[in-house]
Design a protein around this motif. Structure first.
Motif, PDB file in Angstrom:
ATOM      1  N   VAL A  55       0.905  -1.363   0.165  1.00  0.00           N
ATOM      2  CA  VAL A  55       0.138  -0.131  -0.076  1.00  0.00           C
ATOM      3  C   VAL A  55       1.126   1.172   0.012  1.00  0.00           C
ATOM      4  CG1 VAL A  55      -1.972  -1.122   1.260  1.00  0.00           C
ATOM      5  CG2 VAL A  55       0.069   0.243   2.276  1.00  0.00           C
ATOM      6  N   ASN A  56       0.343   2.245  -0.479  1.00  0.00           N
ATOM      7  CA  ASN A  56       0.884   3.663  -0.169  1.00  0.00           C
ATOM      8  C   ASN A  56       0.994   3.848   1.340  1.00  0.00           C
ATOM      9  OD1 ASN A  56       1.274   4.477  -3.171  1.00  0.00           O
ATOM     10  ND2 ASN A  56      -0.722   4.909  -3.254  1.00  0.00           N
ATOM     11  N   ASP A  57       2.162   4.684   1.846  1.00  0.00           N
ATOM     12  CA  ASP A  57       2.491   4.805   2.990  1.00  0.00           C
ATOM     13  C   ASP A  57       1.570   6.253   3.213  1.00  0.00           C
ATOM     14  OD1 ASP A  57       3.302   5.031   5.732  1.00  0.00           O
ATOM     15  OD2 ASP A  57       5.286   5.430   5.238  1.00  0.00           O
ATOM     16  N   GLN A  58       0.262   6.183   3.496  1.00  0.00           N
ATOM     17  CA  GLN A  58      -0.558   7.140   3.862  1.00  0.00           C
ATOM     18  C   GLN A  58      -1.267   6.989   5.181  1.00  0.00           C
ATOM     19  OE1 GLN A  58      -0.542  10.045   1.785  1.00  0.00           O
ATOM     20  NE2 GLN A  58       1.105   8.977   0.656  1.00  0.00           N
ATOM     21  N   LEU A 111      -4.300   1.789   7.062  1.00  0.00           N
ATOM     22  CA  LEU A 111      -4.755   0.603   7.725  1.00  0.00           C
ATOM     23  C   LEU A 111      -6.150   0.671   8.358  1.00  0.00           C
ATOM     24  CD1 LEU A 111      -3.705  -1.542   9.618  1.00  0.00           C
ATOM     25  CD2 LEU A 111      -2.953  -0.319  11.219  1.00  0.00           C
ATOM     26  N   THR A 112      -6.645   1.708   8.536  1.00  0.00           N
ATOM     27  CA  THR A 112      -8.210   1.743   8.990  1.00  0.00           C
ATOM     28  C   THR A 112      -9.033   1.138   7.836  1.00  0.00           C
ATOM     29  OG1 THR A 112      -7.647   3.466  10.404  1.00  0.00           O
ATOM     30  CG2 THR A 112      -9.691   3.251   9.900  1.00  0.00           C
ATOM     31  N   ARG A 113      -8.563   1.681   6.729  1.00  0.00           N
ATOM     32  CA  ARG A 113      -9.695   1.527   5.417  1.00  0.00           C
ATOM     33  C   ARG A 113      -9.652  -0.193   5.212  1.00  0.00           C
ATOM     34  NH1 ARG A 113      -8.014   6.490   3.797  1.00  0.00           N
ATOM     35  NH2 ARG A 113      -6.382   5.634   2.531  1.00  0.00           N
ATOM     36  N   VAL A 114      -8.302  -0.883   5.414  1.00  0.00           N
ATOM     37  CA  VAL A 114      -8.013  -2.240   5.218  1.00  0.00           C
ATOM     38  C   VAL A 114      -8.672  -2.875   6.282  1.00  0.00           C
ATOM     39  CG1 VAL A 114      -6.265  -4.023   5.168  1.00  0.00           C
ATOM     40  CG2 VAL A 114      -6.064  -2.045   3.666  1.00  0.00           C
ATOM     41  N   ALA A 115      -8.436  -2.613   7.557  1.00  0.00           N
ATOM     42  CA  ALA A 115      -9.010  -3.400   8.727  1.00  0.00           C
ATOM     43  C   ALA A 115     -10.607  -3.149   8.629  1.00  0.00           C
ATOM     44  CB  ALA A 115      -8.763  -2.586  10.026  1.00  0.00           C
ATOM     45  N   GLU A 131      10.613  -0.521  -1.135  1.00  0.00           N
ATOM     46  CA  GLU A 131      10.406   0.684  -2.066  1.00  0.00           C
ATOM     47  C   GLU A 131       9.750   1.850  -1.022  1.00  0.00           C
ATOM     48  OE1 GLU A 131       7.782   2.340  -6.069  1.00  0.00           O
ATOM     49  OE2 GLU A 131       8.258   0.130  -5.803  1.00  0.00           O
ATOM     50  N   ALA A 132      10.612   2.936  -1.393  1.00  0.00           N
ATOM     51  CA  ALA A 132      10.410   4.335  -0.389  1.00  0.00           C
ATOM     52  C   ALA A 132       8.778   4.709  -0.790  1.00  0.00           C
ATOM     53  CB  ALA A 132      11.365   5.568  -0.704  1.00  0.00           C
ATOM     54  N   GLY A 133       8.194   5.055   0.289  1.00  0.00           N
ATOM     55  CA  GLY A 133       6.649   5.640   0.113  1.00  0.00           C
ATOM     56  C   GLY A 133       5.736   4.470   0.198  1.00  0.00           C
ATOM     57  N   LEU A 134       6.051   3.130   0.175  1.00  0.00           N
ATOM     58  CA  LEU A 134       5.132   2.087  -0.051  1.00  0.00           C
ATOM     59  C   LEU A 134       5.366   1.171   1.551  1.00  0.00           C
ATOM     60  CD1 LEU A 134       5.490   0.869  -3.698  1.00  0.00           C
ATOM     61  CD2 LEU A 134       3.706   2.241  -2.334  1.00  0.00           C
ATOM     62  N   ASP A 145      -5.117   3.298  -2.476  1.00  0.00           N
ATOM     63  CA  ASP A 145      -3.801   3.311  -2.049  1.00  0.00           C
ATOM     64  C   ASP A 145      -3.254   1.784  -1.765  1.00  0.00           C
ATOM     65  OD1 ASP A 145      -3.298   6.066  -1.535  1.00  0.00           O
ATOM     66  OD2 ASP A 145      -4.352   6.092   0.267  1.00  0.00           O
ATOM     67  N   VAL A 146      -4.155   0.839  -2.550  1.00  0.00           N
ATOM     68  CA  VAL A 146      -3.580  -0.527  -2.486  1.00  0.00           C
ATOM     69  C   VAL A 146      -2.943  -0.843  -3.771  1.00  0.00           C
ATOM     70  CG1 VAL A 146      -4.271  -3.027  -2.489  1.00  0.00           C
ATOM     71  CG2 VAL A 146      -5.345  -1.356  -0.898  1.00  0.00           C
ATOM     72  N   ILE A 147      -1.712  -1.167  -3.775  1.00  0.00           N
ATOM     73  CA  ILE A 147      -1.016  -1.426  -4.858  1.00  0.00           C
ATOM     74  C   ILE A 147      -1.099  -2.877  -5.504  1.00  0.00           C
ATOM     75  CG2 ILE A 147       1.672  -1.189  -6.110  1.00  0.00           C
ATOM     76  CD1 ILE A 147       0.236   1.606  -4.990  1.00  0.00           C
TER      77      ILE A 147
END
Length: 168
Positions: free
Chosen positions: A10-13, A17-21, A41-44, A70-72
């Motif tokens: 995921v993007n590190d934003q 985590l709340t959306r996934v949970a 990878e930086a930012g992920l 934000d999910v890659i």
């Protein structure tokens, strides 16, 4: 019900985590463990989530995860051989005179006593969930005062054909 381990890149934003949970809860899945940390990878960030369900339920869950902002990528690590590890710190009631005895118990588990006090000590152990559970059973007779465990961190084994990866 089978246990599955899913890796979500995921993007590190804030709020990811709340959306996934929340998605897991809305779909009726219990999260057995979850770890989140930086990736190569930086930012992920990579989330490693352990949950239960049959193959069809997990495939549907993976498709729903992919729809989140934000999910890659989403990978079912359980679909192929993978390595999984967990860390536990276990505080056990023990006197200094029991140190040698406890050392004999933790040594076969490649665990270590990392702190010794007058009435307790702390043991650090890493390994798969079953290994940590087995050590805990042996330590119960001493009195487990406190326990903290990380969730599983996992990665597919290196010797997996590229076309065999189960990625949605």
């Amino acid at each position: 019900m089978q246990r599955h381990t899913i890796a979500v890149l995921v993007n590190d934003q804030p709020g990811v985590l709340t959306r996934v949970a929340t998605l897991f809860g809305q779909r009726g899945f219990n999260i057995d463990s979850i770890t989140v940390g930086g990736s190569e990878e930086a930012g992920l960030s990579r989330m490693v989530i352990s949950t239960g369900g049959d193959d069809q339920q997990i495939n549907q869950l993976m498709k729903q995860l992919y729809k989140l902002i934000d999910v890659i990528s989403v990978t079912n690590l359980s679909a192929n051989p993978f390595v999984s590890r967990e860390l536990a710190l276990i505080k056990v009631s023990a006197s200094p005179s029991q140190l040698a005895e406890l050392n004999g118990i933790v040594e076969p588990f490649r665990a270590a006593i990392v702190d010794v006090g007058p009435e307790s000590l702390i043991i650090q152990v890493t390994g798969d969930t079953e290994k940590i559970d087995a050590l805990l059973i042996l330590l119960q007779s001493y009195g487990v005062l406190e326990l903290t465990r990380t969730g599983s961190v996992a990665m597919t084994r290196s010797i997996v054909p590229a076309d065999a990866a189960a990625t949605v």
